[in-house]
Design an enzyme around this catalytic site. Structure first.
Site, PDB file in Angstrom:
ATOM      1  N   ASP A  40      42.379  43.010  36.260  1.00 18.51           N
ATOM      2  CA  ASP A  40      43.045  42.552  35.032  1.00 18.51           C
ATOM      3  C   ASP A  40      43.543  43.695  34.153  1.00 18.51           C
ATOM      4  O   ASP A  40      43.643  43.547  32.933  1.00 18.51           O
ATOM      5  CB  ASP A  40      42.125  41.648  34.207  1.00 18.51           C
ATOM      6  CG  ASP A  40      41.975  40.250  34.789  1.00 18.51           C
ATOM      7  OD1 ASP A  40      42.509  40.006  35.877  1.00 18.51           O
ATOM      8  OD2 ASP A  40      41.301  39.411  34.157  1.00 18.51           O
ATOM      9  N   CYS A  78      43.930  36.816  40.491  1.00 16.54           N
ATOM     10  CA  CYS A  78      43.009  37.571  41.344  1.00 16.54           C
ATOM     11  C   CYS A  78      43.052  37.236  42.833  1.00 16.54           C
ATOM     12  O   CYS A  78      43.419  38.082  43.657  1.00 16.54           O
ATOM     13  CB  CYS A  78      41.575  37.370  40.853  1.00 16.54           C
ATOM     14  SG  CYS A  78      41.284  37.855  39.139  1.00 16.54           S
ATOM     15  N   LYS A 132      34.015  43.602  43.886  1.00 25.20           N
ATOM     16  CA  LYS A 132      34.410  42.190  43.907  1.00 25.20           C
ATOM     17  C   LYS A 132      35.015  41.782  45.246  1.00 25.20           C
ATOM     18  O   LYS A 132      35.798  42.523  45.843  1.00 25.20           O
ATOM     19  CB  LYS A 132      35.419  41.964  42.776  1.00 25.20           C
ATOM     20  CG  LYS A 132      35.981  40.556  42.672  1.00 25.20           C
ATOM     21  CD  LYS A 132      36.828  40.444  41.420  1.00 25.20           C
ATOM     22  CE  LYS A 132      37.515  39.107  41.292  1.00 25.20           C
ATOM     23  NZ  LYS A 132      38.223  38.969  39.997  1.00 25.20           N
ATOM     24  N   HIS A 134      35.800  37.717  46.129  1.00 22.52           N
ATOM     25  CA  HIS A 134      36.649  36.644  45.602  1.00 22.52           C
ATOM     26  C   HIS A 134      37.616  36.050  46.626  1.00 22.52           C
ATOM     27  O   HIS A 134      38.712  35.601  46.289  1.00 22.52           O
ATOM     28  CB  HIS A 134      37.433  37.130  44.373  1.00 22.52           C
ATOM     29  CG  HIS A 134      37.716  36.026  43.388  1.00 22.52           C
ATOM     30  ND1 HIS A 134      38.616  36.158  42.364  1.00 22.52           N
ATOM     31  CD2 HIS A 134      37.213  34.775  43.285  1.00 22.52           C
ATOM     32  CE1 HIS A 134      38.670  35.041  41.664  1.00 22.52           C
ATOM     33  NE2 HIS A 134      37.820  34.184  42.204  1.00 22.52           N
ATOM     34  N   ASP A 287      45.070  44.239  39.995  1.00 19.39           N
ATOM     35  CA  ASP A 287      45.284  43.073  40.855  1.00 19.39           C
ATOM     36  C   ASP A 287      46.310  42.117  40.275  1.00 19.39           C
ATOM     37  O   ASP A 287      46.910  41.319  40.996  1.00 19.39           O
ATOM     38  CB  ASP A 287      43.966  42.336  41.139  1.00 19.39           C
ATOM     39  CG  ASP A 287      43.285  41.822  39.883  1.00 19.39           C
ATOM     40  OD1 ASP A 287      43.603  42.296  38.776  1.00 19.39           O
ATOM     41  OD2 ASP A 287      42.405  40.944  40.005  1.00 19.39           O
ATOM     42  N   ASN A 288      46.527  42.179  38.973  1.00 17.93           N
ATOM     43  CA  ASN A 288      47.530  41.341  38.310  1.00 17.93           C
ATOM     44  C   ASN A 288      47.767  41.907  36.915  1.00 17.93           C
ATOM     45  O   ASN A 288      47.124  42.872  36.500  1.00 17.93           O
ATOM     46  CB  ASN A 288      47.081  39.877  38.222  1.00 17.93           C
ATOM     47  CG  ASN A 288      45.644  39.693  37.792  1.00 17.93           C
ATOM     48  OD1 ASN A 288      44.790  39.314  38.603  1.00 17.93           O
ATOM     49  ND2 ASN A 288      45.334  39.976  36.542  1.00 17.93           N
ATOM     50  N   LYS A 309      48.592  37.795  32.306  1.00 19.84           N
ATOM     51  CA  LYS A 309      47.991  37.396  33.572  1.00 19.84           C
ATOM     52  C   LYS A 309      48.264  35.925  33.849  1.00 19.84           C
ATOM     53  O   LYS A 309      48.326  35.100  32.943  1.00 19.84           O
ATOM     54  CB  LYS A 309      46.479  37.647  33.491  1.00 19.84           C
ATOM     55  CG  LYS A 309      45.658  37.043  34.610  1.00 19.84           C
ATOM     56  CD  LYS A 309      44.171  37.248  34.373  1.00 19.84           C
ATOM     57  CE  LYS A 309      43.347  36.566  35.459  1.00 19.84           C
ATOM     58  NZ  LYS A 309      41.905  36.822  35.312  1.00 19.84           N
TER      59      LYS A 309
END
Length: 578
Positions: A40, A78, A132, A134, A287-288, A309
């Site tokens: 993030d 994500c 992480k 996910h 990631d974003n 995001k």
């Protein structure tokens, strides 16, 4: 006769030995690959894009001695980004293009997909994941150590508390989520997550046998928000460093980012101490886009880009990223080559000495020589995203971008959010001081030990990496929510998406609509599944786990659609493992 028999037996053994020696030599020549993913992180949260509010000297030192990726795109959220990173495929082709995988949802990245660590494993790499995941956890086969990683220290869900390591997916769904491989890591309780992951990454590097190449995927929790009741967390002494930041949430965010930057410095330092840095490729990426202005209870900044995001606006998908390697020709420059997160799998395979362009059925393009040698990008277009559930889509084609319904969280998030980071710095911190911080950083010291001339053009590179749009015009396009009448922006001229020019460019609109439909025609249905009550951590000692590997909790009415048998028929997607 006996001598002949010995000879005929011995020659093949010599051949085998020579082959093994050749493979060992080839493996030892391959670069170590360090992939650091910040969670993030906003476009404007790194110093190398011009902000002076939160110093990021170690990250900046990598950027200024490598490549700043200024035309680089990720997915809006994500799970889709991480799936694209691991597979080289756009999420529309793995069914992960809508939302994220929540802890109780019985689905994940299809098991038939070959992931980046598996490709690198064929080249002799030893792969480790710290942080992480996910990408699914309902059964053990979906978790990292069954998907190409030799070890995993981290968590399976999408977020967690930085200190107690619990993950609250919704009221009533709360449990501990820290793992060492398949075992619950209870010893982590009370320790700050960023420090835990940094220590583990340093340990992995220190213990690595350098006769084989290393792939380290360091997927930080920072700077993602934790649980809603304590969203932004950092050691108080670090928070106090940023007392000049008036907004309390941004101040905490700054401390979280400082710890992330410190982590990057420690990783580079140990690579240098272990004499691995000279033969390493380091990719740092978000990631974003960042969750700004209290989106997800966070305080990131994508300024001056539009959106946050989870949106297909530039602020949601234009990623903060850099590539560092001694193999980069003319390092210390800003890359304007169009680049998408799906490109990293074939690119890193080529960086490892493989042939990334020969991998079948990828959406990603091998960009290794493009980036390291400064060639024109072979990528001319990409699908930003297509979400049939939210009825939204966007596509880039050349300088143009078409989009409609760019996010599903209300018109408020269609705007532009700061802070700009140019007018709120420490009283004693000038741009000159910030540059000195970069040059005196742990990373810069390691880089300059091998390349004394690094950072000669730091100031000009910093300017080149900034995006300038001017004030938001009074007549700026407010929304783009009509599916039958999408908006059109020229991103080269209007990177902040101020002015919809669809009406004046019908020819361009026709081309982009056709390209978007071409992408949509190849999409598989989203794989999202309803929450399974039997996944609730309260049934498993208040710990998130691979619940479908075990009998259902006693007395719980289980939906037949999420039984192990039904689940097994769906986990491979359109592919079966070879």
């Amino acid at each position: 006769m006996l001598a002949h028999q010995i000879s005929t037996m011995y020659v093949p053994n010599v051949g085998v030995l020579l082959l093994c020696l050749a493979l060992t030599t080839a493996a030892s020549d391959r670069p170590h690959i360090i992939l650091i993913v910040a969670d993030d992180l906003g476009f404007n949260d790194v110093g190398f894009h011009g902000s002076t509010q939160i110093p990021t000297p170690n990250i900046d030192a990598l950027a200024y001695s490598g490549l700043i990726l200024n035309n680089y795109y990720v997915q809006p959220i994500c799970t889709p980004s991480r799936s694209a990173l691991m597979t080289g495929k756009h999420p529309i082709h793995t069914g992960l293009n809508h939302d994220v995988i929540y802890g109780p949802q019985p689905y994940g990245l299809p098991l038939g997909e070959r992931l980046l660590p598996q490709h690198l494993g064929q080249l002799g790499y030893i792969s480790h994941l710290v942080g992480k995941w996910h990408l699914g956890m309902a059964i053990k086969e979906m978790t990292p150590t069954y998907r190409g990683f030799a070890s995993h220290f981290g968590y399976w869900t999408g977020h967690k508390d930085y200190y107690d390591h619990s993950s609250q997916e919704a009221p009533g769904y709360w449990g501990y989520d820290m793992r060492r491989n398949m075992s619950v890591a209870h010893d982590c309780y009370g320790k700050y997550t960023t420090d835990l992951f940094t220590d583990e990454a340093v340990k992995v590097i220190n213990q690595h046998n350098t006769s084989k190449p290393l792939f380290l995927y360091l997927a930080h929790l920072a700077v993602h928000s934790g649980n809603p009741y304590a969203a932004l967390q950092a050691p108080e002494e670090v928070v106090q460093k940023f007392s000049y930041i008036k907004d309390e949430q941004r101040r905490k965010f700054a401390a979280m980012l400082w710890k992330l930057d410190e982590s990057v410095g420690r990783v580079v330092e140990v690579l240098n101490d272990k004499q691995m840095l000279h033969n390493s490729v380091i990719l740092f990426t978000t990631d974003n886009g960042g969750p700004a202005a209290d989106f997800n209870k966070n305080a990131a900044s994508n300024w001056p880009l539009r959106g946050v995001k989870a949106a297909m606006w530039e602020g949601g998908v234009r990623g903060a990223g850099l590539l560092w390697s001694p193999k980069i020709l003319n390092p210390g420059r800003v890359s304007q080559q169009m680049l998408h997160i799906t490109d990293w799998l074939p690119t890193l395979v080529s960086a490892a000495g493989g042939d990334g362009s020969s991998i079948q059925s990828l959406d990603g393009i091998d960009m290794w020589k493009t980036l390291t040698e400064g060639r024109d990008s072979p990528r001319k277009e990409f699908l930003v995203n297509y979400d049939p559930i939210l009825d939204g889509a966007a596509v880039r084609f050349g300088d143009w971008k078409l989009l409609y319904n760019p996010q599903g969280y209300g018109h408020h998030w269609d705007g532009w959010f700061g802070p700009s980071g140019r007018n709120e710095t420490a009283p004693e911190t000038s741009l000159k001081v910030i540059i000195e911080m970069v040059l005196n950083s742990t990373v810069a010291k390691a880089v300059r030990a091998a390349a004394p001339d690094a950072y000669q053009n730091l100031t000009s590179v910093r300017k080149d990496a900034e995006i300038h749009c001017g004030p938001i015009p009074a007549n700026a396009t407010k929304v783009c929510n009509v599916t039958t009448s999408p908006c059109l922006f020229n991103i080269l001229r209007d990177p902040c998406e101020y002015t919809d020019v669809a009406a004046s460019h019908p020819d361009v609109m026709a081309i982009l609509k056709a390209r978007l439909q071409d992408y949509i025609d190849t999409a598989v249905p989203p794989r999202n599944k309803p929450w399974d009550p039997s996944a609730n951590p309260k049934y498993w000692g208040y710990t998130w786990n691979n619940w479908l590997d075990y009998p259902p909790p006693v007395g719980l009415q289980v939906d037949g659609s999420v039984t192990q048998t039904a689940f097994a028929n769906d986990i491979y997607g359109d592919m079966r493992p070879e």
